[in-house]
Design an enzyme around this catalytic site. Sequence first.
Site, PDB file in Angstrom:
ATOM      1  N   ASP A 159     -11.831  -3.539   2.899  1.00 58.76           N
ATOM      2  CA  ASP A 159     -11.027  -4.549   2.211  1.00 58.76           C
ATOM      3  C   ASP A 159     -11.840  -5.842   2.318  1.00 58.76           C
ATOM      4  OD1 ASP A 159      -8.208  -5.000   0.950  1.00 58.76           O
ATOM      5  OD2 ASP A 159      -8.371  -6.661   2.317  1.00 58.76           O
ATOM      6  N   GLN A 178       0.829  -1.211   0.000  1.00 56.84           N
ATOM      7  CA  GLN A 178       0.000   0.000   0.000  1.00 56.84           C
ATOM      8  C   GLN A 178       0.862   1.260   0.000  1.00 56.84           C
ATOM      9  OE1 GLN A 178      -3.666  -0.611   0.622  1.00 56.84           O
ATOM     10  NE2 GLN A 178      -3.777   1.368  -0.379  1.00 56.84           N
ATOM     11  N   LYS A 207      -2.378  -0.567   6.887  1.00 53.51           N
ATOM     12  CA  LYS A 207      -3.353  -1.643   6.672  1.00 53.51           C
ATOM     13  C   LYS A 207      -3.730  -2.191   8.039  1.00 53.51           C
ATOM     14  CE  LYS A 207      -5.392  -3.937   3.285  1.00 53.51           C
ATOM     15  NZ  LYS A 207      -5.814  -3.467   1.966  1.00 53.51           N
TER      16      LYS A 207
HETATM   17  P1  NDP Z   1     -14.309  -9.124  -1.133  1.00 59.34           P
HETATM   18  O1  NDP Z   1     -14.352  -9.666   0.249  1.00 59.34           O
HETATM   19  O2  NDP Z   1     -15.390  -8.201  -1.573  1.00 59.34           O
HETATM   20  O3  NDP Z   1     -14.237 -10.306  -2.197  1.00 59.34           O
HETATM   21  C1  NDP Z   1     -13.283 -11.315  -2.167  1.00 59.34           C
HETATM   22  C2  NDP Z   1     -13.752 -12.377  -3.136  1.00 59.34           C
HETATM   23  O4  NDP Z   1     -12.750 -13.336  -3.319  1.00 59.34           O
HETATM   24  C3  NDP Z   1     -14.981 -13.116  -2.653  1.00 59.34           C
HETATM   25  O5  NDP Z   1     -15.798 -13.393  -3.763  1.00 59.34           O
HETATM   26  C4  NDP Z   1     -14.382 -14.397  -2.076  1.00 59.34           C
HETATM   27  O6  NDP Z   1     -15.272 -15.489  -2.066  1.00 59.34           O
HETATM   28  C5  NDP Z   1     -13.307 -14.632  -3.087  1.00 59.34           C
HETATM   29  N1  NDP Z   1     -12.238 -15.511  -2.640  1.00 59.34           N
HETATM   30  C6  NDP Z   1     -11.563 -15.526  -1.484  1.00 59.34           C
HETATM   31  N2  NDP Z   1     -10.625 -16.478  -1.495  1.00 59.34           N
HETATM   32  C7  NDP Z   1     -10.707 -17.067  -2.712  1.00 59.34           C
HETATM   33  C8  NDP Z   1      -9.990 -18.106  -3.358  1.00 59.34           C
HETATM   34  N3  NDP Z   1      -8.980 -18.736  -2.755  1.00 59.34           N
HETATM   35  N4  NDP Z   1     -10.328 -18.435  -4.632  1.00 59.34           N
HETATM   36  C9  NDP Z   1     -11.320 -17.807  -5.260  1.00 59.34           C
HETATM   37  N5  NDP Z   1     -12.059 -16.819  -4.688  1.00 59.34           N
HETATM   38  C10 NDP Z   1     -11.735 -16.470  -3.443  1.00 59.34           C
HETATM   39  O7  NDP Z   1     -12.874  -8.421  -1.269  1.00 59.34           O
HETATM   40  P2  NDP Z   1     -12.414  -7.331  -2.316  1.00 59.34           P
HETATM   41  O8  NDP Z   1     -13.023  -7.611  -3.627  1.00 59.34           O
HETATM   42  O9  NDP Z   1     -12.581  -5.994  -1.698  1.00 59.34           O
HETATM   43  O10 NDP Z   1     -10.841  -7.590  -2.362  1.00 59.34           O
HETATM   44  C11 NDP Z   1     -10.272  -8.603  -3.185  1.00 59.34           C
HETATM   45  C12 NDP Z   1      -8.787  -8.367  -3.298  1.00 59.34           C
HETATM   46  O11 NDP Z   1      -8.542  -7.061  -3.855  1.00 59.34           O
HETATM   47  C13 NDP Z   1      -7.985  -8.391  -2.002  1.00 59.34           C
HETATM   48  O12 NDP Z   1      -6.685  -8.846  -2.270  1.00 59.34           O
HETATM   49  C14 NDP Z   1      -7.918  -6.911  -1.627  1.00 59.34           C
HETATM   50  O13 NDP Z   1      -6.845  -6.628  -0.744  1.00 59.34           O
HETATM   51  C15 NDP Z   1      -7.712  -6.310  -2.992  1.00 59.34           C
HETATM   52  N6  NDP Z   1      -8.048  -4.902  -3.120  1.00 59.34           N
HETATM   53  C16 NDP Z   1      -9.296  -4.461  -2.823  1.00 59.34           C
HETATM   54  C17 NDP Z   1      -9.605  -3.139  -3.001  1.00 59.34           C
HETATM   55  C18 NDP Z   1     -10.991  -2.631  -2.811  1.00 59.34           C
HETATM   56  O14 NDP Z   1     -11.244  -1.475  -3.156  1.00 59.34           O
HETATM   57  N7  NDP Z   1     -11.935  -3.428  -2.317  1.00 59.34           N
HETATM   58  C19 NDP Z   1      -8.581  -2.146  -3.403  1.00 59.34           C
HETATM   59  C20 NDP Z   1      -7.321  -2.741  -3.788  1.00 59.34           C
HETATM   60  C21 NDP Z   1      -7.073  -4.064  -3.602  1.00 59.34           C
HETATM   61  P3  NDP Z   1     -16.452 -15.661  -0.961  1.00 59.34           P
HETATM   62  O15 NDP Z   1     -17.599 -14.934  -1.530  1.00 59.34           O
HETATM   63  O16 NDP Z   1     -16.595 -17.132  -0.897  1.00 59.34           O
HETATM   64  O17 NDP Z   1     -15.938 -15.043   0.312  1.00 59.34           O
END
Ligand code: NDP
Length: 445
Positions: free
Chosen positions: A166, A111, A126
């Site tokens: 996050d 970050q 974080k």
């Molecule tokens: P969410 O919690 O909204 O979504 C995470 C998603 O990933 C869910 O659908 C989850 O499934 C799925 N998931 C988790 N583990 C796995 C796996 N091993 N294989 C496949 N799918 C998996 O999180 P975000 O979308 O906010 O964040 C996702 C990533 O992006 C993280 O690394 C975060 O740090 C990064 N990020 C996020 C930002 C943001 O603005 N939100 C900004 C920059 C980076 P389930 O529904 O089953 O939980």
Amino acid sequence: MNAYAARVIEELKVKYAHEGEFLQAAQEILSSLDKVLLLHPEYEEYSLLERLMEPERVIIFRVPWLDDSGKIKVNTAYRVQFNSSIGPYKGGMRFTKGVNLSTLKFLALEQTLKNALTGFNMGGGKGGADFDPHGKSEGEVMRFCQSLITELYRHIGPNMDVPAGDIGVGAREIGYMFGQYKRITGEFSGVFTDKGLSYGGCPGRKEATGYGLCYFLDAMLKKNGHSLEGKKAVVSGSGNVALYAAKKAYELGALPIAMSDSNGFVVDDEGIDIELMIDIKEKRRGRIKEYADAKNVPYVDKPSAIWEVPCDIALPCATQNELDEAGAKALVKNGVIAVAEGANMPTTAEAVKCFKDNNILHAPGKASNAGGVSTSGMEMGQNALFLYYSAEEVDNKLKGIMENIFKNVSNAAEVYGDSSIDYVSGANAAGFLTVANAMIMQGCV
Ligand code: NDP
């Protein structure tokens, strides 16, 4: 690797032997700074790498809360205030099983460089807790968030440390945390970003990381003589980043054909019906299998096998280390052109090497997923000035910011990378130089 960087990574390996993810991120960054360190021998005199790799402060605390049956539960929470050389600490809070200091230190380090790439004055931080909101009632989530803030409030503030969402922390959790902060301090301020629109949030923040990823990807493809038009895309995850990455990829002419959650993935050759997916995963907090059932399309209960689906574009948007060497080899074998990271460090070191060896365009998350925090930067500006941006203004600014980040990363790749498409080194070098120079100017602090 440069001798100074090699010494620092060896020292980190001894000191933090148990922090695998932090060491992985540190190694990736340090191993890509050879040319920077060659041109700037003075950094060693300033012990710059040693200082950069050590968080300025880490706060660890217990979070006791009452479940619905009246039983006391206890979780562990953290805030890693990594680097404030270019602005207040800024970075999300993650609530999920297995959150630990190693994960949060790697995320805070990433970050720090990411925020430097945005051009906003934001330092790196974080935080999070080993609390999983899945299966908890509304009351339980609220009581957990309130208890967490009852401790954390004294360490955060609009000019000190500005947390956001996050994994596991969305509008609901931000609302409860903001509400408790306001109640304790008596202040209505921009202490959090990702807030609801009615109380100081920025329109378009929810979509910003996914949309920004596609703007970056589009710029990267164009620079290399490709476009998104007609390209098949595989998107892992179906959370905040993945849903809006799939939506924007579709709007820019690509066809997202597969998405996953932590249980499995679906393939829809007609193109994912993104509104249905948003309805299931965001509005109803359902499982991705419900999409397969509703559309009568294949479902595979092994999320990591999503990379075996043939595609032109891969967008890992779920979590760290979800794309390993086997996944990378499958993508290369099936003719992938570009991999753009929506998640933070979704690609293992071996997979990164595989893409590099095969000249695959690879956008590192610290650059390509910076759209979310850039919009948070706009939200902080909005709150400080009591202004309000329209969704259109935010999206236009976001597009410009992502194109600019790509340009800077691409220019840095030309100077400091192993090739003109070594965007991993380009992003690390560009972010590092900004932070390093600010640290030097501020003396030994
Ligand atoms: P969410 O919690 O909204 O979504 C995470 C998603 O990933 C869910 O659908 C989850 O499934 C799925 N998931 C988790 N583990 C796995 C796996 N091993 N294989 C496949 N799918 C998996 O999180 P975000 O979308 O906010 O964040 C996702 C990533 O992006 C993280 O690394 C975060 O740090 C990064 N990020 C996020 C930002 C943001 O603005 N939100 C900004 C920059 C980076 P389930 O529904 O089953 O939980």
